[in-house]
Enzyme design. Structure first.
Site, PDB file in Angstrom:
ATOM      1  N   TYR A  35      13.293   0.738 -13.715  1.00  0.00           N
ATOM      2  CA  TYR A  35      14.603   0.249 -14.149  1.00  0.00           C
ATOM      3  C   TYR A  35      15.073  -0.885 -13.251  1.00  0.00           C
ATOM      4  O   TYR A  35      14.533  -1.113 -12.172  1.00  0.00           O
ATOM      5  CB  TYR A  35      15.632   1.380 -14.162  1.00  0.00           C
ATOM      6  CG  TYR A  35      16.163   1.772 -12.796  1.00  0.00           C
ATOM      7  CD1 TYR A  35      17.441   1.369 -12.377  1.00  0.00           C
ATOM      8  CD2 TYR A  35      15.403   2.545 -11.915  1.00  0.00           C
ATOM      9  CE1 TYR A  35      17.938   1.730 -11.128  1.00  0.00           C
ATOM     10  CE2 TYR A  35      15.898   2.914 -10.680  1.00  0.00           C
ATOM     11  CZ  TYR A  35      17.159   2.502 -10.287  1.00  0.00           C
ATOM     12  OH  TYR A  35      17.648   2.847  -9.053  1.00  0.00           O
ATOM     13  N   ARG A  54      11.183  -8.564 -10.071  1.00  0.00           N
ATOM     14  CA  ARG A  54      10.893  -7.226  -9.536  1.00  0.00           C
ATOM     15  C   ARG A  54      10.526  -6.264 -10.656  1.00  0.00           C
ATOM     16  O   ARG A  54       9.666  -5.393 -10.486  1.00  0.00           O
ATOM     17  CB  ARG A  54      12.077  -6.694  -8.729  1.00  0.00           C
ATOM     18  CG  ARG A  54      11.767  -5.369  -8.031  1.00  0.00           C
ATOM     19  CD  ARG A  54      12.869  -4.932  -7.103  1.00  0.00           C
ATOM     20  NE  ARG A  54      14.127  -4.702  -7.804  1.00  0.00           N
ATOM     21  CZ  ARG A  54      15.268  -4.366  -7.203  1.00  0.00           C
ATOM     22  NH1 ARG A  54      15.301  -4.216  -5.887  1.00  0.00           N
ATOM     23  NH2 ARG A  54      16.368  -4.170  -7.906  1.00  0.00           N
ATOM     24  N   ARG A 103       3.038  15.781 -25.017  1.00  0.00           N
ATOM     25  CA  ARG A 103       3.069  15.802 -23.557  1.00  0.00           C
ATOM     26  C   ARG A 103       1.651  15.910 -23.004  1.00  0.00           C
ATOM     27  O   ARG A 103       0.911  16.829 -23.362  1.00  0.00           O
ATOM     28  CB  ARG A 103       3.932  16.964 -23.067  1.00  0.00           C
ATOM     29  CG  ARG A 103       4.115  17.013 -21.558  1.00  0.00           C
ATOM     30  CD  ARG A 103       5.011  18.181 -21.156  1.00  0.00           C
ATOM     31  NE  ARG A 103       5.278  18.191 -19.718  1.00  0.00           N
ATOM     32  CZ  ARG A 103       4.488  18.774 -18.809  1.00  0.00           C
ATOM     33  NH1 ARG A 103       3.370  19.385 -19.209  1.00  0.00           N
ATOM     34  NH2 ARG A 103       4.790  18.733 -17.523  1.00  0.00           N
ATOM     35  N   LYS A 152      10.525   0.407  -8.297  1.00  0.00           N
ATOM     36  CA  LYS A 152      11.860   0.874  -8.695  1.00  0.00           C
ATOM     37  C   LYS A 152      11.751   1.794  -9.906  1.00  0.00           C
ATOM     38  O   LYS A 152      12.018   1.412 -11.047  1.00  0.00           O
ATOM     39  CB  LYS A 152      12.788  -0.315  -8.982  1.00  0.00           C
ATOM     40  CG  LYS A 152      14.273   0.055  -9.000  1.00  0.00           C
ATOM     41  CD  LYS A 152      15.128  -1.193  -9.065  1.00  0.00           C
ATOM     42  CE  LYS A 152      16.611  -0.869  -9.152  1.00  0.00           C
ATOM     43  NZ  LYS A 152      17.133  -0.243  -7.927  1.00  0.00           N
ATOM     44  N   GLU A 184      16.523   3.502   4.397  1.00  0.00           N
ATOM     45  CA  GLU A 184      17.525   2.831   3.562  1.00  0.00           C
ATOM     46  C   GLU A 184      18.561   3.841   3.118  1.00  0.00           C
ATOM     47  O   GLU A 184      18.475   5.022   3.456  1.00  0.00           O
ATOM     48  CB  GLU A 184      16.852   2.180   2.349  1.00  0.00           C
ATOM     49  CG  GLU A 184      16.062   3.159   1.498  1.00  0.00           C
ATOM     50  CD  GLU A 184      15.189   2.485   0.455  1.00  0.00           C
ATOM     51  OE1 GLU A 184      15.427   1.292   0.155  1.00  0.00           O
ATOM     52  OE2 GLU A 184      14.279   3.143  -0.067  1.00  0.00           O
TER      53      GLU A 184
END
Length: 288
Positions: A35, A54, A103, A152, A184
């Site tokens: 995301y 990114r 799945r 991310k 962070e």
């Protein structure tokens, strides 16, 4: 706005009440998705090129197909901002590996289309955030996340748990600590200021390569502020002159307390305040 938000889902602009994603989508079942969050100031997108680059890197690291061009991505962002009349706020984008029909731990074949979702959030006080003038309090939390934080992904359960730990402790956020050093924040990069110099952890797979971080450090260097990229501990941070975090939804946010100890005077310091002003000023100039 009183009406439903308009969202983007797989090539269509829909009411938020009409958008549906399959229960077999791998983003839902495996957090197999990435995301980005892009800020909007004055109806324009902040650091769009950085976020787009990114996004491409994150998709490449997970071998998820990039579904369209960067120009198309920009058009979608702008159209959502226009349709939802966003002046200050955020555009959230998520791309999952898609729906293989059932799945299975094995990645689906190339003919499965990625699931692409975008939506907006109106944040009227994004620029004039009350916390920016008061500063935030953080606590230290053991960093138990996976080791590829440079990607991310949407697997944000532990950062969410850390936010709740901070809330329970009467703080605003947490700073993750690994091997004695700060990595962070839960959704931001961390910094301290000592003798007018900015100190922040160097880029690696241990931290997210923040777009706000990259832009801010560029502006700081252009303003002749010395930047040192190295590890620092909670104890060093507690004895710093200032501390702050950066992120797409917070810009530059002063940190005034760490684990109950005031930083400097216990109020936002001059370097952090100036960097926030500089960042917002430059963003307004360069937003698209």
């Amino acid at each position: 706005m009183d009406r439903d938000r308009i969202v983007y889902l797989n090539g269509e602009y829909l009411s938020e009440t009409e958008a549906k994603v399959s229960i077999f989508d791998r983003g839902f079942l495996f957090a197999d998705a990435v995301y980005e969050v892009t800020s909007v100031i004055d109806g324009k997108l902040v650091d769009f090129e950085g976020h787009a680059a990114r996004l491409e890197r994150s998709l490449g690291e997970l071998v998820i197909r990039y579904p369209f061009s960067r120009d198309t991505l920009l058009t979608i962002h702008r159209e959502l901002v226009r349709q939802n009349e966003i002046v200050e706020g955020l555009v959230y984008m998520q791309i999952s590996r898609g729906n293989p029909g059932d799945r299975d731990f094995i990645f689906p074949t190339d003919d499965v289309q990625p699931t692409v979702v975008l939506f907006t959030q109106s944040v009227p006080n994004l620029v004039d955030a009350p916390k920016a003038s008061a500063g935030i309090k953080v606590i230290s939390i053991a960093d138990l996340r996976w080791s590829r934080r440079d990607i991310k992904t949407v697997q944000l359960l532990y950062p969410s748990m850390a936010k709740m730990m901070a809330k329970k402790a009467g703080a605003d956020d947490g700073w993750f600590v690994q091997d004695g050093f700060v990595t962070e924040g839960t959704a931001n990069n961390a910094y301290i200021v000592k003798n007018g110099q900015i100190v922040t952890r160097a880029l690696s797979s241990d931290i997210l390569h923040g777009i706000t971080r990259a832009t801010l450090l560029q502006y700081a260097r252009e303003a002749q502020i010395n930047v040192i990229e190295r590890n620092f501990s909670i104890e060093e941070a507690q004895h710093a002159d200032e501390a702050f975090v950066t992120g797409a939804s917070t810009f530059v946010m002063p940190v005034v307390e760490i684990d109950g100890r005031k930083i400097g005077s216990g109020t936002p310091g001059p370097v952090g305040r100036r960097l926030r002003e500089l960042y917002i000023e430059e963003c307004r100039r360069n937003a698209v």
